[in-house]
Design a protein around this motif. Structure first.
Motif, short mmCIF file in Angstrom:
data_model
loop_
_atom_site.label_atom_id
_atom_site.label_comp_id
_atom_site.label_asym_id
_atom_site.label_seq_id
_atom_site.Cartn_x
_atom_site.Cartn_y
_atom_site.Cartn_z
N ALA A 105 -6.98 -4.78 0.86
CA ALA A 105 -7.44 -3.56 0.19
C ALA A 105 -6.36 -2.48 0.15
O ALA A 105 -6.33 -1.67 -0.78
CB ALA A 105 -8.70 -3.04 0.87
N SER A 106 -5.46 -2.46 1.12
CA SER A 106 -4.40 -1.45 1.09
C SER A 106 -3.45 -1.68 -0.09
O SER A 106 -2.82 -0.74 -0.57
CB SER A 106 -3.63 -1.45 2.40
OG SER A 106 -3.03 -2.70 2.62
N PHE A 107 -3.37 -2.92 -0.59
CA PHE A 107 -2.55 -3.22 -1.77
C PHE A 107 -3.36 -3.16 -3.06
O PHE A 107 -2.90 -2.65 -4.07
CB PHE A 107 -1.93 -4.62 -1.66
CG PHE A 107 -0.97 -4.77 -0.53
CD1 PHE A 107 0.27 -4.15 -0.56
CD2 PHE A 107 -1.29 -5.53 0.57
CE1 PHE A 107 1.17 -4.29 0.48
CE2 PHE A 107 -0.40 -5.68 1.61
CZ PHE A 107 0.83 -5.06 1.57
N TYR A 108 -4.57 -3.75 -3.03
CA TYR A 108 -5.35 -3.93 -4.26
C TYR A 108 -6.52 -2.96 -4.40
O TYR A 108 -7.23 -3.00 -5.38
CB TYR A 108 -5.88 -5.38 -4.31
CG TYR A 108 -4.75 -6.37 -4.25
CD1 TYR A 108 -3.96 -6.59 -5.36
CD2 TYR A 108 -4.43 -7.02 -3.07
CE1 TYR A 108 -2.88 -7.47 -5.30
CE2 TYR A 108 -3.36 -7.89 -3.00
CZ TYR A 108 -2.59 -8.11 -4.12
OH TYR A 108 -1.52 -8.96 -4.06
N GLY A 109 -6.71 -2.11 -3.41
CA GLY A 109 -7.78 -1.12 -3.48
C GLY A 109 -7.44 -0.01 -4.45
O GLY A 109 -6.37 0.02 -5.07
N PRO A 110 -8.35 0.94 -4.61
CA PRO A 110 -8.16 2.02 -5.59
C PRO A 110 -6.85 2.80 -5.41
O PRO A 110 -6.27 3.25 -6.39
CB PRO A 110 -9.36 2.93 -5.34
CG PRO A 110 -10.39 2.03 -4.76
CD PRO A 110 -9.64 1.01 -3.96
#
Length: 180
Positions: A105-110
């Motif tokens: 999520a740190s790469f692909y999150g908002p």
């Protein structure tokens, strides 16, 4: 029996143990009736709540867009990448694999560097090594056929697909809305 012989001294404890086990019956280690609800005061190997999971299914671009981490943060973050055929060529019939990238999520999150790929078909962007928004096909349009990709771009896309296959959970396929 002579206690001066070391072998006799070594055999005494196992013999005593066997006699004890024979004379004293063992109690069952688990209760015969399991409780039918979770009790915090009793050891229970079952979790209080199972984690949410995504079921493997076919997603349309509109359905995949719901899994971008913005609209409903509790549903996970997914993206799709086209599988490359064994001959190293792409064809419109080849499916796109949907990956659950919630663990990244740190790469692909908002707010991540690859956040624009979340909930979308990332095939063209991964192939061209570009994070520009113009690499994304609008979700109302049919999936990009990727017919104009060069062999090195196709190889890039294959490399990303292989990387994601080893790192993230595969949760489905991306298909055109018309094929459902």
């Amino acid at each position: 029996m002579s206690l001066s012989n070391p072998l006799n001294l070594i055999l005494i404890p196992p013999i005593l143990y066997l006699l004890y086990r024979r004379l004293v019956p063992s109690l069952p280690s688990t209760p015969s009736v399991l409780p039918n609800k979770y009790d915090e005061n009793v050891y229970n190997w079952m979790p209080a709540r199972h984690p949410d999971v995504l079921c493997h299914k076919s997603y349309t671009p509109v359905e995949l867009a719901e899994l971008d981490g913005r609209k409903n943060p509790n549903c996970g973050i997914c993206l799709a990448i086209m599988r490359v055929g064994g001959d190293g060529k792409v064809s419109p019939e080849l499916e796109r694999t949907v990956f659950d990238v919630s663990a990244g999520a740190s790469f692909y999150g908002p707010d991540g560097v690859y956040g624009n790929f979340a909930g979308r078909d990332a095939s063209r962007g991964m192939a061209k090594q570009s994070f520009d928004d113009d690499m994304l096909t609008p979700i109302e349009q049919p999936l990009d056929a990727l017919a104009d990709l060069t062999p090195s771009e196709i190889d890039n896309m294959r490399g990303w697909h292989d990387h994601f296959s080893r790192k993230y959970i595969i949760c489905g396929d991306l298909v055109n809305a018309s094929s459902m």
